[in-house]
Motif scaffolding. Structure first.
Motif, PDB file in Angstrom:
ATOM      1  N   THR A  93      27.105 -17.706  -2.516  1.00  0.00           N
ATOM      2  CA  THR A  93      27.747 -18.894  -2.274  1.00  0.00           C
ATOM      3  C   THR A  93      27.807 -18.980  -0.620  1.00  0.00           C
ATOM      4  N   LEU A  94      28.462 -17.909  -0.050  1.00  0.00           N
ATOM      5  CA  LEU A  94      28.683 -17.817   1.245  1.00  0.00           C
ATOM      6  C   LEU A  94      27.437 -18.097   1.995  1.00  0.00           C
ATOM      7  N   PHE A  95      26.286 -17.236   1.501  1.00  0.00           N
ATOM      8  CA  PHE A  95      25.116 -17.595   2.242  1.00  0.00           C
ATOM      9  C   PHE A  95      24.417 -18.875   2.115  1.00  0.00           C
ATOM     10  N   GLU A  96      24.790 -19.577   1.069  1.00  0.00           N
ATOM     11  CA  GLU A  96      24.367 -21.151   0.820  1.00  0.00           C
ATOM     12  C   GLU A  96      25.355 -21.827   1.956  1.00  0.00           C
ATOM     13  N   ALA A  97      26.608 -21.644   1.984  1.00  0.00           N
ATOM     14  CA  ALA A  97      27.427 -22.537   2.825  1.00  0.00           C
ATOM     15  C   ALA A  97      26.946 -22.374   4.380  1.00  0.00           C
ATOM     16  N   GLU A  98      26.514 -20.991   4.688  1.00  0.00           N
ATOM     17  CA  GLU A  98      25.849 -20.846   6.001  1.00  0.00           C
ATOM     18  C   GLU A  98      24.815 -21.551   6.134  1.00  0.00           C
ATOM     19  N   HIS A  99      23.673 -21.605   5.155  1.00  0.00           N
ATOM     20  CA  HIS A  99      22.432 -22.252   5.165  1.00  0.00           C
ATOM     21  C   HIS A  99      22.698 -23.787   5.442  1.00  0.00           C
ATOM     22  N   ARG A 100      23.602 -24.373   4.913  1.00  0.00           N
ATOM     23  CA  ARG A 100      23.922 -25.817   4.843  1.00  0.00           C
ATOM     24  C   ARG A 100      24.486 -26.022   6.079  1.00  0.00           C
ATOM     25  N   SER A 101      25.258 -25.075   6.744  1.00  0.00           N
ATOM     26  CA  SER A 101      25.911 -25.438   8.139  1.00  0.00           C
ATOM     27  C   SER A 101      24.801 -25.335   9.241  1.00  0.00           C
ATOM     28  N   THR A 102      23.757 -24.857   8.874  1.00  0.00           N
ATOM     29  CA  THR A 102      22.650 -24.802  10.065  1.00  0.00           C
ATOM     30  C   THR A 102      21.374 -25.499   9.846  1.00  0.00           C
ATOM     31  N   PHE A 103      21.410 -26.174   8.836  1.00  0.00           N
ATOM     32  CA  PHE A 103      20.276 -27.032   8.338  1.00  0.00           C
ATOM     33  C   PHE A 103      20.879 -28.285   8.659  1.00  0.00           C
ATOM     34  N   TYR A 104      19.931 -29.070   9.453  1.00  0.00           N
ATOM     35  CA  TYR A 104      20.417 -30.742   9.743  1.00  0.00           C
ATOM     36  C   TYR A 104      20.083 -31.715   9.027  1.00  0.00           C
ATOM     37  N   ILE A 105      19.167 -31.427   8.127  1.00  0.00           N
ATOM     38  CA  ILE A 105      18.645 -32.453   6.810  1.00  0.00           C
ATOM     39  C   ILE A 105      19.175 -32.149   5.669  1.00  0.00           C
ATOM     40  N   PRO A 106      20.184 -32.545   5.222  1.00  0.00           N
ATOM     41  CA  PRO A 106      20.829 -32.310   3.891  1.00  0.00           C
ATOM     42  C   PRO A 106      19.877 -32.519   2.484  1.00  0.00           C
ATOM     43  N   TYR A 107      18.881 -31.545   2.665  1.00  0.00           N
ATOM     44  CA  TYR A 107      17.895 -31.992   1.476  1.00  0.00           C
ATOM     45  C   TYR A 107      18.539 -31.640   0.206  1.00  0.00           C
ATOM     46  N   TRP A 108      19.616 -30.846  -0.066  1.00  0.00           N
ATOM     47  CA  TRP A 108      19.935 -30.475  -1.170  1.00  0.00           C
ATOM     48  C   TRP A 108      20.616 -31.955  -1.734  1.00  0.00           C
ATOM     49  N   LYS A 109      20.467 -32.848  -1.286  1.00  0.00           N
ATOM     50  CA  LYS A 109      21.272 -34.170  -1.813  1.00  0.00           C
ATOM     51  C   LYS A 109      20.362 -34.888  -2.505  1.00  0.00           C
ATOM     52  N   LEU A 110      19.041 -34.604  -2.346  1.00  0.00           N
ATOM     53  CA  LEU A 110      17.780 -35.529  -2.985  1.00  0.00           C
ATOM     54  C   LEU A 110      17.920 -35.030  -4.361  1.00  0.00           C
ATOM     55  N   PRO A 111      17.468 -36.039  -5.328  1.00  0.00           N
ATOM     56  CA  PRO A 111      17.403 -36.090  -6.679  1.00  0.00           C
ATOM     57  C   PRO A 111      16.593 -34.680  -7.178  1.00  0.00           C
ATOM     58  N   PHE A 112      17.149 -33.896  -8.057  1.00  0.00           N
ATOM     59  CA  PHE A 112      16.406 -32.805  -8.797  1.00  0.00           C
ATOM     60  C   PHE A 112      16.239 -31.533  -8.070  1.00  0.00           C
ATOM     61  N   VAL A 113      16.580 -31.796  -6.677  1.00  0.00           N
ATOM     62  CA  VAL A 113      16.269 -30.653  -5.911  1.00  0.00           C
ATOM     63  C   VAL A 113      17.017 -29.300  -6.257  1.00  0.00           C
ATOM     64  N   LYS A 114      18.315 -29.473  -6.695  1.00  0.00           N
ATOM     65  CA  LYS A 114      18.979 -28.320  -7.189  1.00  0.00           C
ATOM     66  C   LYS A 114      18.310 -27.784  -8.459  1.00  0.00           C
ATOM     67  N   TRP A 115      17.284 -28.114  -9.030  1.00  0.00           N
ATOM     68  CA  TRP A 115      16.675 -27.555 -10.040  1.00  0.00           C
ATOM     69  C   TRP A 115      15.207 -27.379  -9.834  1.00  0.00           C
ATOM     70  N   ILE A 116      14.707 -27.678  -8.635  1.00  0.00           N
ATOM     71  CA  ILE A 116      13.153 -27.643  -8.179  1.00  0.00           C
ATOM     72  C   ILE A 116      13.163 -26.414  -7.134  1.00  0.00           C
ATOM     73  N   VAL A 117      14.183 -26.383  -6.342  1.00  0.00           N
ATOM     74  CA  VAL A 117      14.229 -25.595  -5.100  1.00  0.00           C
ATOM     75  C   VAL A 117      14.800 -24.133  -5.631  1.00  0.00           C
ATOM     76  N   PRO A 118      14.104 -23.040  -5.401  1.00  0.00           N
ATOM     77  CA  PRO A 118      14.744 -21.941  -6.093  1.00  0.00           C
ATOM     78  C   PRO A 118      16.118 -21.366  -5.261  1.00  0.00           C
ATOM     79  N   ARG A 119      16.106 -21.458  -4.301  1.00  0.00           N
ATOM     80  CA  ARG A 119      17.468 -21.150  -3.600  1.00  0.00           C
ATOM     81  C   ARG A 119      18.756 -22.188  -4.040  1.00  0.00           C
ATOM     82  N   GLN A 120      18.238 -23.406  -4.301  1.00  0.00           N
ATOM     83  CA  GLN A 120      19.390 -24.243  -4.803  1.00  0.00           C
ATOM     84  C   GLN A 120      19.735 -23.887  -6.389  1.00  0.00           C
ATOM     85  N   ARG A 121      18.552 -23.570  -7.146  1.00  0.00           N
ATOM     86  CA  ARG A 121      18.983 -23.282  -8.425  1.00  0.00           C
ATOM     87  C   ARG A 121      19.898 -21.927  -8.559  1.00  0.00           C
ATOM     88  N   LYS A 122      19.367 -21.057  -7.757  1.00  0.00           N
ATOM     89  CA  LYS A 122      20.409 -19.763  -7.575  1.00  0.00           C
ATOM     90  C   LYS A 122      21.820 -20.241  -6.974  1.00  0.00           C
TER      91      LYS A 122
END
Length: 564
Positions: free
Chosen positions: A245-274
């Motif tokens: 979770t700490l690594f994901e918080a770091e990832h989101r703070s360094t990524f300018y496009i919030p792709y994780w808000k797109l529909p179904f991304v949390k199930w499709i992208v491996p790091r978001q599933r994790k």
């Protein structure tokens, strides 16, 4: 425990030279004495702009060029986002354009503030005209309605409940937890040294940043929600999930496009599933702790809670305080958000400040010896106590000086809720700068802490600087640095520096856990130096820096430890 903010910045790397090799002299007779400037943040020649950079700047000027009036404009280079952490570029543009400027990046413009007078206006004098803006968007999926991303009304309600929990008796009781956890870390290091000694060696090489990270996690677990992660000596699914979770918080703070808000991304992208799986593991753990605390609830008034015998209380955690507080009934979801916020923010800050304190001391042997001499005089071979912390003057100064040079986080982020007029700041426009509703503001703590206008030798590691009063009468509107301005304070703060020093923010939304984090860092550093001599394994230049929510290393802080 920095609950002030986090920062989106480049995930790129920057080789960090030693304190001596890091800088070159930058003399500017119009702006006071010669200023020691970080070599790696600027070059003698202007950076060559790419086609993408030029297109980005043109787009910004077309879409938002006139929205901020007479404010100086720094045209951003998109390619900078991949070359080095953003806050280094913000520093260069600060020296070029002044303490308040507009940063043009693509279709978006930001206001960058590097002046204590302006920072004071935003954080304290006009605090409720701003919210966390983009920061809340990034962190809400992780921290929910915790103190950092919370909207203004939720924040006001939760602050009233949480702030009383960090009272003096609780902090005194935490000293034992800080000490016990530090002793566990020390014991592990001593065992590693004994093992090395059995093989003919007298030193052990290890990553101190990783050790500090485990120590900070254990302290947060016990002090905030009465859970022993035991991460110094073991690994568990919960610990793995926390770091994920700490690594994901770091990832989101360094990524300018919030792709994780797109529909179904949390199930499709491996790091978001994790990430979803990690979040469930932690939430299940926190839900269980909250449920147990509620089942043994002993409801009482705040005043009586603050008078408990915390030194002999079996569970002196902040969670126990929050659950037992009369009139503060809150659902488990909100409590979980509060705990998650403190877990992430508190863990990151402490590990980082200890890492950079050791990094700086290792390059300054005389200051290392001075620190160890104070420890020998105050502690001998004994354990720190709350009263003895007051006598560890130099150790406390080392901690705050490390936070000055490596602030955690390097940026505070705000967004205007209504139009405002910022002060011009030092050498800025006398009428200030009008900014419209919805303007994103970066308060560059890094720039404030290394400003040549408010600090002498700003890039030098000088813990003693906090003992000396500093007046600068040519800076109208700034009160200077005066240690007597905050009587009884163990650590310098934004009050004594009149907002030139903001390690935990300032104003109403200042971090509620600042004293917890500072005392924890003081004890951990003192106990390490009490038992070991520390030196860098490689050169300072071999330590690479990366930033996200905090400033930390790319590959760890590898050191040689020898038993004293």
């Amino acid at each position: 425990m920095s609950l002030a903010s986090s920062t989106p910045s480049s995930a790129s790397l920057l080789r960090l030279p030693s304190d001596a090799a890091l800088r070159r002299r930058h003399a500017n007779p119009k702006k006071g004495p010669a200023f020691v400037r970080c070599k790696s943040t600027s070059t003698d020649k202007p950076k060559t702009r790419t086609l993408v950079d030029n297109a980005s700047n043109l787009l910004t000027n077309l879409l938002s060029g006139g929205s901020l009036g007479s404010m100086p404009i720094a045209e951003g280079a998109v390619s900078d986002l991949f070359d080095r952490p953003l806050f280094f570029s913000l520093y260069d543009w600060f020296l070029e354009h002044g303490s308040v400027y507009k940063l043009a990046f693509g279709p978006k413009a930001f206001v960058v503030v590097s002046d204590p007078i302006v920072a004071r206006h935003i954080l304290r004098e006009n605090a409720f005209s701003y919210d966390k803006g983009v920061l809340a968007d990034i962190l809400e999926p992780i921290m929910g309605k915790g103190l950092i991303p919370a909207d203004l009304e939720t924040w006001k309600e939760r602050r009233r409940v949480i702030a009383p929990g960090f009272h003096s008796l609780y902090l005194e009781a935490m000293v034992k937890i800080f000490t016990d956890c530090s002793e566990r870390s020390i014991s592990k290091l001593e065992q590693l040294l004994e093992r090395e000694g059995s093989h003919g060696g007298n030193a052990v090489d290890l990553d101190l940043e990783a050790e500090f990270s485990s120590l900070a996690l254990d302290i947060i677990g016990l002090g905030v929600f009465n859970y022993d992660f035991g991460s110094v000596t073991k690994e568990s699914p919960v610990i793995k999930a926390v770091y994920g979770t700490l690594f994901e918080a770091e990832h989101r703070s360094t990524f300018y496009i919030p792709y994780w808000k797109l529909p179904f991304v949390k199930w499709i992208v491996p790091r978001q599933r994790k990430f979803q799986n990690d979040l469930k593991v932690i939430n299940d753990c926190l839900d269980g702790l909250i449920r147990n605390a509620k089942e043994s609830r002993q409801e009482t008034d705040v005043e009586k809670l603050q008078e408990r015998d915390y030194a002999n209380l079996k569970d002196a955690s902040l969670l126990r305080f929050l659950v037992d507080m009369r009139g503060a009934d809150v659902d488990g979801s909100q409590l979980r958000d509060d705990l998650m916020t403190m877990l992430i923010a508190g863990h990151e800050t402490t590990a980082a400040v200890l890492t950079w304190a050791v990094f700086l001391l290792a390059q300054n042997p005389s200051k290392m010896r001075k620190a160890q001499s104070e420890i020998a005089t105050v502690l001998g071979q004994g354990r720190p106590t709350f009263e003895l912390i007051k006598k560890l003057v130099y150790i406390r100064l080392i901690v705050v000086e490390a936070l000055r040079l490596y602030p955690q986080p390097p940026l505070l982020i705000r967004r205007t809720l209504k139009s405002d007029i910022l002060p011009g700041g030092y050498k800025g426009h006398k009428d200030g700068y009008a900014i419209p509703k919805g303007t994103d503001v970066f308060i560059s703590v890094y720039n404030l802490h290394r400003s040549p206008y408010f600090w002498d030798s700003p890039n030098e590691f000088e813990p003693e600087r906090f003992l000396v009063e500093k007046k600068n009468e040519e800076v109208e509107g700034w009160g200077g640095f005066d240690p007597s301005r905050s009587p009884g304070a163990l650590y310098p703060n934004e009050i004594v520096s009149d907002f030139a020093f903001l390690p935990f923010g300032g104003g109403p939304r200042k971090c509620v856990g600042d004293q917890f984090a500072l005392m924890e860092s003081t004890i951990a550093l003192a106990m390490l130096l009490q038992k070991f001599d520390v030196e860098l394994k490689g050169s300072p230049e071999s330590v690479e820096l990366v930033t996200g929510a905090t400033i930390h290393t790319k590959n760890g802080l590898w050191c040689k430890l020898r038993k004293r």
